[in-house]
Design a protein around this motif. Sequence first.
Motif, PDB file in Angstrom:
ATOM      1  N   LEU A  86       0.898  -1.741   0.058  1.00 48.94           N
ATOM      2  CA  LEU A  86      -0.208   0.610   0.150  1.00 48.94           C
ATOM      3  C   LEU A  86       0.464   0.934   0.114  1.00 48.94           C
ATOM      4  O   LEU A  86       0.982   2.607  -0.812  1.00 48.94           O
ATOM      5  CB  LEU A  86      -0.731  -0.105   1.546  1.00 48.94           C
ATOM      6  CG  LEU A  86      -2.379  -0.964   1.238  1.00 48.94           C
ATOM      7  CD1 LEU A  86      -3.104  -0.758   2.507  1.00 48.94           C
ATOM      8  CD2 LEU A  86      -3.053  -0.178   0.194  1.00 48.94           C
ATOM      9  N   ASN A  87       2.138   1.402   0.943  1.00 50.71           N
ATOM     10  CA  ASN A  87       2.640   2.662   1.219  1.00 50.71           C
ATOM     11  C   ASN A  87       3.484   2.676  -0.555  1.00 50.71           C
ATOM     12  O   ASN A  87       3.213   3.656  -0.628  1.00 50.71           O
ATOM     13  CB  ASN A  87       4.047   1.990   1.551  1.00 50.71           C
ATOM     14  CG  ASN A  87       4.504   3.258   1.924  1.00 50.71           C
ATOM     15  OD1 ASN A  87       4.617   4.694   2.045  1.00 50.71           O
ATOM     16  ND2 ASN A  87       5.563   3.287   1.930  1.00 50.71           N
ATOM     17  N   ASN A  88       3.725   1.219  -1.180  1.00 49.06           N
ATOM     18  CA  ASN A  88       4.182   1.578  -2.640  1.00 49.06           C
ATOM     19  C   ASN A  88       3.348   2.237  -4.043  1.00 49.06           C
ATOM     20  O   ASN A  88       4.040   3.055  -3.930  1.00 49.06           O
ATOM     21  CB  ASN A  88       5.379   0.453  -3.422  1.00 49.06           C
ATOM     22  CG  ASN A  88       6.457   0.132  -2.624  1.00 49.06           C
ATOM     23  OD1 ASN A  88       7.618   0.972  -1.910  1.00 49.06           O
ATOM     24  ND2 ASN A  88       6.862  -1.029  -2.100  1.00 49.06           N
ATOM     25  N   ILE A  89       2.300   2.186  -3.492  1.00 41.30           N
ATOM     26  CA  ILE A  89       1.127   2.235  -4.045  1.00 41.30           C
ATOM     27  C   ILE A  89       0.924   3.957  -3.721  1.00 41.30           C
ATOM     28  O   ILE A  89       0.709   5.155  -4.635  1.00 41.30           O
ATOM     29  CB  ILE A  89      -0.365   1.691  -3.886  1.00 41.30           C
ATOM     30  CG1 ILE A  89      -0.256   0.351  -5.082  1.00 41.30           C
ATOM     31  CG2 ILE A  89      -1.521   2.219  -5.159  1.00 41.30           C
ATOM     32  CD1 ILE A  89      -1.221  -1.113  -4.301  1.00 41.30           C
ATOM     33  N   ILE A  90       1.036   4.380  -2.388  1.00 44.45           N
ATOM     34  CA  ILE A  90       0.584   5.975  -2.463  1.00 44.45           C
ATOM     35  C   ILE A  90       1.819   6.767  -2.233  1.00 44.45           C
ATOM     36  O   ILE A  90       1.323   7.544  -3.324  1.00 44.45           O
ATOM     37  CB  ILE A  90       0.652   5.344  -1.004  1.00 44.45           C
ATOM     38  CG1 ILE A  90      -1.147   5.615  -0.357  1.00 44.45           C
ATOM     39  CG2 ILE A  90       0.449   7.649  -0.475  1.00 44.45           C
ATOM     40  CD1 ILE A  90      -1.162   5.395   1.044  1.00 44.45           C
ATOM     41  N   LEU A  91       3.180   5.527  -2.750  1.00 41.28           N
ATOM     42  CA  LEU A  91       4.075   6.493  -3.161  1.00 41.28           C
ATOM     43  C   LEU A  91       4.196   6.874  -4.827  1.00 41.28           C
ATOM     44  O   LEU A  91       4.028   7.917  -5.545  1.00 41.28           O
ATOM     45  CB  LEU A  91       5.826   6.071  -2.620  1.00 41.28           C
ATOM     46  CG  LEU A  91       6.126   6.192  -1.134  1.00 41.28           C
ATOM     47  CD1 LEU A  91       6.595   5.373  -1.050  1.00 41.28           C
ATOM     48  CD2 LEU A  91       5.783   7.943  -0.585  1.00 41.28           C
ATOM     49  N   LYS A  92       3.468   5.853  -5.728  1.00 46.21           N
ATOM     50  CA  LYS A  92       4.291   5.990  -6.827  1.00 46.21           C
ATOM     51  C   LYS A  92       2.240   6.998  -7.569  1.00 46.21           C
ATOM     52  O   LYS A  92       2.840   8.051  -8.263  1.00 46.21           O
ATOM     53  CB  LYS A  92       3.246   4.523  -7.210  1.00 46.21           C
ATOM     54  CG  LYS A  92       4.109   3.402  -7.746  1.00 46.21           C
ATOM     55  CD  LYS A  92       4.095   2.321  -8.180  1.00 46.21           C
ATOM     56  CE  LYS A  92       5.135   1.025  -8.265  1.00 46.21           C
ATOM     57  NZ  LYS A  92       4.992  -0.269  -8.783  1.00 46.21           N
ATOM     58  N   TYR A  93       1.538   6.906  -6.453  1.00 46.29           N
ATOM     59  CA  TYR A  93       0.626   7.684  -7.016  1.00 46.29           C
ATOM     60  C   TYR A  93       0.916   9.388  -6.519  1.00 46.29           C
ATOM     61  O   TYR A  93       0.698  10.353  -7.491  1.00 46.29           O
ATOM     62  CB  TYR A  93      -1.172   7.551  -6.444  1.00 46.29           C
ATOM     63  CG  TYR A  93      -2.041   8.087  -6.486  1.00 46.29           C
ATOM     64  CD1 TYR A  93      -2.692   8.491  -7.725  1.00 46.29           C
ATOM     65  CD2 TYR A  93      -1.802   9.581  -5.148  1.00 46.29           C
ATOM     66  CE1 TYR A  93      -3.746   9.399  -7.840  1.00 46.29           C
ATOM     67  CE2 TYR A  93      -3.007  10.341  -5.517  1.00 46.29           C
ATOM     68  CZ  TYR A  93      -4.101   9.619  -6.936  1.00 46.29           C
ATOM     69  OH  TYR A  93      -5.348  11.198  -7.003  1.00 46.29           O
ATOM     70  N   LEU A  94       1.100   9.468  -5.337  1.00 48.08           N
ATOM     71  CA  LEU A  94       1.989  10.593  -5.489  1.00 48.08           C
ATOM     72  C   LEU A  94       3.093  11.384  -6.258  1.00 48.08           C
ATOM     73  O   LEU A  94       3.243  12.727  -6.357  1.00 48.08           O
ATOM     74  CB  LEU A  94       2.657  10.751  -3.877  1.00 48.08           C
ATOM     75  CG  LEU A  94       1.376  10.284  -2.619  1.00 48.08           C
ATOM     76  CD1 LEU A  94       2.560  10.852  -1.315  1.00 48.08           C
ATOM     77  CD2 LEU A  94       0.571  11.749  -2.603  1.00 48.08           C
ATOM     78  N   SER A 151       1.313  12.110  -9.602  1.00 53.63           N
ATOM     79  CA  SER A 151       0.144  14.105  -9.456  1.00 53.63           C
ATOM     80  C   SER A 151       1.790  14.959  -9.193  1.00 53.63           C
ATOM     81  O   SER A 151       1.123  15.924  -9.481  1.00 53.63           O
ATOM     82  CB  SER A 151      -0.493  13.524  -8.342  1.00 53.63           C
ATOM     83  OG  SER A 151       0.497  13.300  -7.394  1.00 53.63           O
ATOM     84  N   ARG A 152       2.331  14.833  -8.881  1.00 60.23           N
ATOM     85  CA  ARG A 152       3.358  15.983  -8.750  1.00 60.23           C
ATOM     86  C   ARG A 152       3.951  15.921 -10.123  1.00 60.23           C
ATOM     87  O   ARG A 152       4.697  17.048 -10.854  1.00 60.23           O
ATOM     88  CB  ARG A 152       4.969  15.513  -7.985  1.00 60.23           C
ATOM     89  CG  ARG A 152       4.407  15.410  -6.530  1.00 60.23           C
ATOM     90  CD  ARG A 152       5.562  15.278  -6.128  1.00 60.23           C
ATOM     91  NE  ARG A 152       5.105  15.091  -4.174  1.00 60.23           N
ATOM     92  CZ  ARG A 152       6.628  14.206  -3.471  1.00 60.23           C
ATOM     93  NH1 ARG A 152       7.461  14.059  -3.812  1.00 60.23           N
ATOM     94  NH2 ARG A 152       5.600  14.164  -2.411  1.00 60.23           N
ATOM     95  N   ILE A 153       4.465  14.904 -10.743  1.00 58.73           N
ATOM     96  CA  ILE A 153       4.708  14.929 -12.054  1.00 58.73           C
ATOM     97  C   ILE A 153       3.384  15.842 -13.546  1.00 58.73           C
ATOM     98  O   ILE A 153       3.627  16.970 -14.098  1.00 58.73           O
ATOM     99  CB  ILE A 153       4.844  13.557 -13.166  1.00 58.73           C
ATOM    100  CG1 ILE A 153       6.500  12.919 -12.247  1.00 58.73           C
ATOM    101  CG2 ILE A 153       5.030  13.521 -14.486  1.00 58.73           C
ATOM    102  CD1 ILE A 153       5.901  11.208 -13.101  1.00 58.73           C
ATOM    103  N   LYS A 154       1.908  15.661 -12.753  1.00 57.48           N
ATOM    104  CA  LYS A 154       1.113  15.909 -13.503  1.00 57.48           C
ATOM    105  C   LYS A 154       1.449  17.686 -13.059  1.00 57.48           C
ATOM    106  O   LYS A 154       0.960  17.970 -14.373  1.00 57.48           O
ATOM    107  CB  LYS A 154      -0.314  15.135 -13.347  1.00 57.48           C
ATOM    108  CG  LYS A 154      -0.175  14.104 -13.799  1.00 57.48           C
ATOM    109  CD  LYS A 154      -1.114  13.373 -13.469  1.00 57.48           C
ATOM    110  CE  LYS A 154      -1.506  12.086 -14.027  1.00 57.48           C
ATOM    111  NZ  LYS A 154      -3.204  10.906 -13.946  1.00 57.48           N
ATOM    112  N   GLU A 155       1.431  18.323 -12.109  1.00 56.22           N
ATOM    113  CA  GLU A 155       1.415  18.882 -11.734  1.00 56.22           C
ATOM    114  C   GLU A 155       2.198  20.255 -12.474  1.00 56.22           C
ATOM    115  O   GLU A 155       3.018  20.907 -13.421  1.00 56.22           O
ATOM    116  CB  GLU A 155       1.186  19.250 -10.276  1.00 56.22           C
ATOM    117  CG  GLU A 155       0.091  18.622  -9.557  1.00 56.22           C
ATOM    118  CD  GLU A 155      -0.021  18.439  -7.953  1.00 56.22           C
ATOM    119  OE1 GLU A 155       1.234  19.252  -7.971  1.00 56.22           O
ATOM    120  OE2 GLU A 155      -1.073  17.941  -7.647  1.00 56.22           O
TER     121      GLU A 155
END
Length: 91
Positions: free
Chosen positions: A76-84, A87-91
């Motif tokens: 779950l931590n890895n999934i959250i880190l990937k998502y974050l 999202s940073r890349i998109k911003e």
Amino acid sequence: LSTDEEENTGGTGESMAGSNTRNQCLFFITFILTLIVSLALVSFVIFLIFQTRNEVDQISSRLLSEKKNIEELKKLNNIILKYLNQSRIKE
């Protein structure tokens, strides 16, 4: 005099035999009590060994379940880190 000596000797012979029998009886009673106490102690030690084995089994099963939980949390931590990161890349 000889009759007095014979009576005394006979008396001590009987008292020696009586005390010898009493000593043997006391020895056997002590021996049996020692065996009973030893058996009780051995039984208690065996009981403690089984109790300890059960406790160790419970602890090891808990550790295995906690290990699974930790692995899930890592995923779950890895999934959250990937998502974050995405999202940073998109911003």
